[in-house]
Design a protein around this motif. Structure first.
Motif, PDB file in Angstrom:
ATOM      1  N   GLU A  52       0.753  -1.074  -0.124  1.00 36.80           N
ATOM      2  CA  GLU A  52      -0.061  -0.034   0.178  1.00 36.80           C
ATOM      3  C   GLU A  52       0.790   1.261  -0.119  1.00 36.80           C
ATOM      4  N   HIS A  53       1.999   1.211   0.607  1.00 34.31           N
ATOM      5  CA  HIS A  53       2.821   2.163   0.483  1.00 34.31           C
ATOM      6  C   HIS A  53       3.580   2.687  -0.389  1.00 34.31           C
ATOM      7  N   GLN A  55       2.133   1.859  -3.505  1.00 31.88           N
ATOM      8  CA  GLN A  55       1.125   2.411  -4.174  1.00 31.88           C
ATOM      9  C   GLN A  55       0.770   3.888  -4.141  1.00 31.88           C
ATOM     10  N   ASP A  56       0.616   4.108  -2.844  1.00 31.76           N
ATOM     11  CA  ASP A  56       0.486   5.635  -2.321  1.00 31.76           C
ATOM     12  C   ASP A  56       1.651   6.460  -3.096  1.00 31.76           C
ATOM     13  N   LEU A  59       0.976   6.445  -6.966  1.00 29.92           N
ATOM     14  CA  LEU A  59      -0.444   6.753  -7.436  1.00 29.92           C
ATOM     15  C   LEU A  59      -0.884   8.030  -6.845  1.00 29.92           C
ATOM     16  N   ASN A  60      -0.281   8.643  -5.584  1.00 32.37           N
ATOM     17  CA  ASN A  60      -0.987   9.803  -5.155  1.00 32.37           C
ATOM     18  C   ASN A  60       0.305  10.858  -4.732  1.00 32.37           C
ATOM     19  N   GLN A  61       1.510  10.372  -4.480  1.00 28.02           N
ATOM     20  CA  GLN A  61       2.627  11.245  -4.147  1.00 28.02           C
ATOM     21  C   GLN A  61       3.203  11.895  -5.310  1.00 28.02           C
ATOM     22  N   GLY A  62       3.247  11.318  -6.622  1.00 26.05           N
ATOM     23  CA  GLY A  62       4.008  11.450  -7.661  1.00 26.05           C
ATOM     24  C   GLY A  62       5.626  10.712  -7.703  1.00 26.05           C
ATOM     25  N   HIS A 231       4.318  13.940   5.794  1.00 28.31           N
ATOM     26  CA  HIS A 231       3.940  12.569   6.605  1.00 28.31           C
ATOM     27  C   HIS A 231       4.917  12.261   7.557  1.00 28.31           C
TER      28      HIS A 231
END
Length: 271
Positions: A52-53, A55-56, A59-62, A231
């Motif tokens: 998940e990390h 993927q994050d 997908l979300n942090q560029g 984060h």
């Protein structure tokens, strides 16, 4: 004698484990569920393996963009550094020109000057040229390295003058001599220097932080630092980012280590 060898190997293995443990734990934490690494005592392996990390990050942090930025800059820095440094090092070793020794001594003396001293003047020069927040500005410090020049020059001294003179007598131009004789001979030190430059550019934090103001242009170390501010409590996400930053250069070093070791050993003996 056998007992001594066994004890020596055990000691080496223990030292290697101590050195590698932070990297191993970093990779392990990156696969842990959120919050698990903050428990006490911190676990060594995940209770549940998860991606998940990662993927994050992508997908979300560029992180994919930052990974490309680092790869592109490090590759270009390596190509440009070798293009300037290798011919210059060979010239200082084997070509005769006025002031060669004095100029080389001056360049070597500049090695004692901390690189940070030149950061502000270089930034102001690039700002006047409109190269702030550009890849060209980020590449500027890597165009010519005095250490790389010294490294290539010391290795090139081992090339026999008789070989070069024989090629000249046969009618070969200096360009042909450089391409057909010098470059193959310098291959170990070229790989070594290229690895130095690639790793240095990939891991560089201060200069990209100064010269690149647009977040979309960030390299991995700068992006990871910015991500940690947002984060700071998400240890697992930070470790995943660290793995993404470290893994490519670690794989590259392991793949090229035989050339690197050969270049360093040959340079130290022949220089």
């Amino acid at each position: 004698m056998k007992l001594r060898a066994v004890l020596l190997n055990l000691a080496i293995a223990l030292i290697a484990l101590v050195v590698l443990f932070p990297l191993i734990w970093m990779a392990s934490v990156s696969f842990m569920p959120t919050g698990e690494a903050a428990t006490f005592p911190p676990p060594l392996v995940p209770s549940r393996w998860t991606l998940e990390h990662y993927q994050d990050l992508f997908l979300n942090q560029g992180m994919g963009r930052y990974l490309w930025n680092s790869f592109a800059l490090a590759t270009l820095a390596t190509i440009l550094a070798l293009s300037f440094t290798v011919p210059a090092g060979y010239a200082f070793a084997k070509l005769k020109f006025t002031g060669r020794e004095r100029l080389f001594q001056l360049l070597v003396a500049a090695l004692v000057v901390p690189a940070q001293i030149g950061t502000l003047p270089l930034f102001l020069m690039l700002k006047g040229m409109g190269l702030v927040n550009t890849y060209a500005g980020a590449l500027a410090p890597w165009l010519a390295s005095i250490f790389g020049l010294f490294l290539v020059r010391q290795y090139a001294l081992s090339i026999p003058d008789e070989m070069l003179e024989a090629a000249r007598i046969d009618g070969a131009s200096e360009g042909q001599i450089f391409r057909r004789i010098v470059l193959p001979t310098l291959q170990p030190i070229i790989v070594t220097l290229g690895l130095f430059v690639f790793l240095g550019s990939w891991n560089d934090f201060l200069w990209p932080l100064i010269i690149l103001t647009d977040q979309s242009n960030y390299t991995l170390p700068v992006a990871l630092a910015a991500l940690s501010r947002e984060h700071v409590q998400d240890i697992e996400l930070m470790m995943a980012g660290a793995v993404v930053t470290v893994a490519p250069v670690l794989i590259l070093f392991l793949a090229l280590q035989r050339y690197y070791i050969r270049g360093m050993l040959a340079g130290s003996v022949k220089g």
